[in-house]
Design a protein around this motif. Structure first.
Motif, PDB file in Angstrom:
ATOM      1  N   GLY A 104       4.147  21.403 -13.233  1.00 15.03           N
ATOM      2  CA  GLY A 104       2.792  21.823 -13.605  1.00 15.03           C
ATOM      3  C   GLY A 104       1.723  21.027 -12.880  1.00 15.03           C
ATOM      4  N   LEU A 105       2.091  19.884 -12.324  1.00 16.29           N
ATOM      5  CA  LEU A 105       1.140  19.046 -11.598  1.00 16.29           C
ATOM      6  C   LEU A 105       1.382  19.105 -10.093  1.00 16.29           C
ATOM      7  N   GLY A 106       2.153  20.103  -9.669  1.00 15.55           N
ATOM      8  CA  GLY A 106       2.287  20.361  -8.233  1.00 15.55           C
ATOM      9  C   GLY A 106       3.457  19.688  -7.540  1.00 15.55           C
TER      10      GLY A 106
ATOM     11  N   ALA B 203       1.502   8.240 -17.991  1.00  8.47           N
ATOM     12  CA  ALA B 203       1.055   7.093 -18.797  1.00  8.47           C
ATOM     13  C   ALA B 203       0.541   7.567 -20.149  1.00  8.47           C
ATOM     14  N   GLY B 204      -0.144   8.717 -20.161  1.00 11.87           N
ATOM     15  CA  GLY B 204      -0.644   9.286 -21.411  1.00 11.87           C
ATOM     16  C   GLY B 204       0.477   9.605 -22.391  1.00 11.87           C
ATOM     17  N   ASP B 205       1.669   9.835 -21.853  1.00 14.28           N
ATOM     18  CA  ASP B 205       2.829  10.106 -22.699  1.00 14.28           C
ATOM     19  C   ASP B 205       3.721   8.877 -22.849  1.00 14.28           C
TER      20      ASP B 205
ATOM     21  N   ALA C  72       0.845  -1.190   0.000  1.00 15.77           N
ATOM     22  CA  ALA C  72       0.000   0.000   0.000  1.00 15.77           C
ATOM     23  C   ALA C  72       0.885   1.246   0.000  1.00 15.77           C
ATOM     24  N   LEU C  73       0.550   2.195  -0.856  1.00 17.23           N
ATOM     25  CA  LEU C  73       1.252   3.484  -0.884  1.00 17.23           C
ATOM     26  C   LEU C  73       0.361   4.518  -0.210  1.00 17.23           C
ATOM     27  N   TRP C  74       0.782   4.987   0.968  1.00 16.63           N
ATOM     28  CA  TRP C  74      -0.001   5.966   1.721  1.00 16.63           C
ATOM     29  C   TRP C  74       0.555   7.361   1.525  1.00 16.63           C
ATOM     30  N   LEU C  75      -0.333   8.321   1.259  1.00 20.60           N
ATOM     31  CA  LEU C  75       0.065   9.723   1.151  1.00 20.60           C
ATOM     32  C   LEU C  75      -1.020  10.581   1.778  1.00 20.60           C
ATOM     33  N   ARG C  76      -0.665  11.840   2.107  1.00 24.27           N
ATOM     34  CA  ARG C  76      -1.712  12.765   2.540  1.00 24.27           C
ATOM     35  C   ARG C  76      -2.721  12.858   1.408  1.00 24.27           C
ATOM     36  N   ALA C  77      -3.981  13.077   1.720  1.00 28.55           N
ATOM     37  CA  ALA C  77      -5.039  12.910   0.719  1.00 28.55           C
ATOM     38  C   ALA C  77      -4.806  13.756  -0.534  1.00 28.55           C
ATOM     39  N   ASP C  78      -4.386  15.018  -0.365  1.00 25.98           N
ATOM     40  CA  ASP C  78      -4.180  15.856  -1.554  1.00 25.98           C
ATOM     41  C   ASP C  78      -3.021  15.329  -2.398  1.00 25.98           C
TER      42      ASP C  78
ATOM     43  N   ARG D 241      -1.808  10.295  -8.277  1.00 20.49           N
ATOM     44  CA  ARG D 241      -2.586   9.586  -9.306  1.00 20.49           C
ATOM     45  C   ARG D 241      -2.617  10.383 -10.605  1.00 20.49           C
ATOM     46  N   ARG D 242      -2.779  11.712 -10.469  1.00 19.90           N
ATOM     47  CA  ARG D 242      -2.800  12.574 -11.661  1.00 19.90           C
ATOM     48  C   ARG D 242      -1.463  12.512 -12.388  1.00 19.90           C
TER      49      ARG D 242
END
Ligand code: ZN
Length: 272
Positions: free
Chosen positions: A241-243, A159-161, A140-146, A152-153
């Protein structure tokens, strides 16, 4: 429970895992875990302490009642909302670092001197964490919710690239970090040697649940060679760009080795 909504409830000494994510060592424990709504796990060394079943709490260790921090964990089990998400992912409370001073003393680490020397910020643990997927080892990979959403984004965009990003490591508790240092001390390493490679417990960005160590299929974990991969080139072009920010570039002011694999989610990025 849908694993996508699964959360880890954090208390000073004990984590409360949702059922279905942890593997047991023995058959008896495996049967209990299969039916567990949640599982209590000791943070310091990962020992599974008890399974919360519909009919009540089943100990997985002989002297559960004497386990440090059990009361706080049982209170959290009773009162923590099943879906802490409802409270909003941007307002995740943190745990007070009540055990940290004792733990640093035990390891012979002067926290103030360390903080002054490295200019690192003390990192509090979130009171709960969200499941961000699995790491490359299937854990399991746990991270703060944000940060979990951000991760995931990031993975989807890559993956899109045509780029596969793998997580090697996400959230880590103060107690777990202390365990790493403790094991190295036991092997005879000096504390200064250890702190040149591992952050002191309390100062790793992984405690915050916002840092991910990233790799790519076939690449070793946490090696500088990651810098030469297409995955790293993609991160450099798109992660901002994705934070996500690379925390420890070459010659960073903290004296930490260059870590091209270590990325932190700040969620403040703008694509402008
Ligand atoms: Zn890292």
């Amino acid at each position: 429970m849908r694993h996508r909504d699964a959360i880890l409830v954090n208390t000073p000494d004990i984590e409360i895992w949702p059922g279905g994510l942890l593997r047991a060592r023995g058959n008896r424990d495996a049967r209990l875990l299969a039916r567990a709504r949640s599982v209590l796990r000791r943070k310091r060394d990962g020992t599974l302490l008890a399974a919360d079943l519909a009919e009540g709490l089943q100990p997985l260790v002989p002297r559960l009642a004497r386990e440090p921090g059990l009361d706080a964990a049982l209170r959290a089990l009773a009162h923590a909302p099943r879906r802490a998400r409802r409270a909003g992912i941007d307002a995740v409370p943190t745990l007070p670092p009540t055990r940290l001073a004792l733990c640093l003393d035990a390891l012979g680490i002067d926290g103030e001197a360390y903080a002054g020397r490295t200019e690192l910020a003390l990192q509090s643990e979130p009171a709960w964490l969200a499941l961000a997927g699995r790491d490359r080892y299937g854990r399991a990979l746990w991270l703060r919710a944000d940060a979990a959403l951000g991760w995931r984004r990031l993975v989807d965009a890559a993956a899109g690239d045509g780029i596969v990003l793998e997580a090697v490591s996400g959230y880590r508790s103060h107690a777990y970090q202390a365990g790493i240092v403790e094991r190295k001390l036991a092997r005879g390493l000096e504390i200064a040697e250890i702190l040149a490679v591992n952050a002191a417990p309390g100062w790793s960005e992984h405690h915050s649940g916002r840092a991910v160590d990233v790799s790519a299929p076939g690449e070793p974990a946490a090696e500088e060679s990651f810098e030469a991969t297409p995955a790293f080139a993609w991160l450099q072009a798109h992660a901002g760009g994705l934070g996500f920010t690379m925390s420890y570039p070459r010659d960073n002011p903290h004296g930490i080795v260059h870590e091209p694999w270590h990325w932190r989610y700040d969620g403040t990025a703008r694509t402008d």
